[in-house]
Enzyme design. Sequence first.
Site, PDB file in Angstrom:
ATOM      1  CE1 TYR A  48      26.439  38.462  39.367  1.00 30.73           C
ATOM      2  CE2 TYR A  48      28.703  39.118  38.986  1.00 30.73           C
ATOM      3  CZ  TYR A  48      27.360  39.401  38.952  1.00 30.73           C
ATOM      4  OH  TYR A  48      26.920  40.616  38.508  1.00 30.73           O
ATOM      5  CB  VAL A  51      37.487  32.785  44.699  1.00 31.12           C
ATOM      6  CG1 VAL A  51      38.790  32.260  44.091  1.00 31.12           C
ATOM      7  CG2 VAL A  51      36.644  33.465  43.615  1.00 31.12           C
ATOM      8  CG  ASP A 166      32.996  43.908  37.194  1.00 27.95           C
ATOM      9  OD1 ASP A 166      33.001  45.070  37.654  1.00 27.95           O
ATOM     10  OD2 ASP A 166      32.731  42.902  37.884  1.00 27.95           O
TER      11      ASP A 166
END
Length: 362
Positions: A48, A51, A166
């Site tokens: 998504y 990082v 998750d």
Amino acid sequence: MALFLGYRMMKEKQKHSLSAVDVMEAHREPAVDLDHLKLLELIGDGRYGNVFRGCLGERCVAVKVFGSAHRQNYVTERSAYFLLQHHDHIARFLSATERTASDGRPEFLILMEYYPHGCLSRYLSLHTVDWSTCCRMTHGVTRGLAFLHTELYRADQYKPAVAHRDVTSSNVLVRADLSCVLSDFGLSMRLTGSTPCCPGNDDTMAISEVGTVRYMAPEVLGGALNLRDCESALKQVDIYALGLLYWESFRRCSDLFPGEAVPEYQLAFQAELGNHPSLEEMQMLVCREKYRPRFPEAWKENSLVLRSLKETMEDCWDQDAEARLTAQCAEERLSDLTLLSTHTLHNHRSLGCRPPQVSSAS
Ligand code: ADP
Ligand code: MG
Ligand code: MG
């Protein structure tokens, strides 16, 4: 930032629905001075967003950047951090903010403490661990998950039970001292309070069909999640994945392979299905064939430690979701295992006996 959402305020808002944005309103975090934020290095390209390792003035931070298409994951993750802050085994959240990207679109940033070892799967792929370290790592993850799953009332504050949805070895981060924290709450779901999940609403698809395919429980793969009791069902799905995470971790424990080489790190089902298992392959293997990761030959010995360890994994990934351990019970099992020294592993055989120190209640 307060640990819990004000309980009185929550009761007040129960008349309406308490959305993620309401939680946000309850906790206006100090604004980040973006002028002082520098993104230095890409350290994770997740589903998504990306990082980065960055710095905020003198401080080293991790920055998770969500593109405009993933605003909902950002809102969910930010809300989860507001509810979960200040637990020793939840990743440390620093701030969240929005800005305009170079293409003119909005992007959403979550700033976290930077964990230099990265995620657990990365750490385990590079290092083996001794018994006490492995127990401390897995116990920490379990404590984080038990906290997540627990509904708490303290004074006038309320923390709902939350499912992670998750749980994987990529969503656990490793501190410099090798203790572990649970992270990546982009799919998490509130299970109690004003807007718990319930069957039949628009979210039903999302409830049953998210997560990482490799770690999906058989009832999720088979479309048989018990939506009549979502709270228990979603906790049981997290525990199944926790069992796989234990298997991945203890396979890298040098004390469990005395006198022989520790096997290379493997993700769960990697030996069977490789690096990118499809949903259909996972359905066939886990749901229909009821297959689970194999224990190494070296674990055939029925020592107290090995029996307890294998039993704990099996009690997490049981085909029957209702037979699985709760996170609290898994935490107790891990505490008991931590107390068993590897001296016990090699010298105390208890073939045919139930482990005396290990709770078998679920
Ligand atoms: P996604 O939701 O896209 O999976 P994650 O939050 O799981 O994003 O982050 C992706 C990867 O980035 C993690 O698996 C980990 O390797 C790395 N990462 C995330 N947060 C941090 C952090 N705070 N410190 C160090 N590495 C991190
Ligand atoms: Mg992730
Ligand atoms: Mg994620």
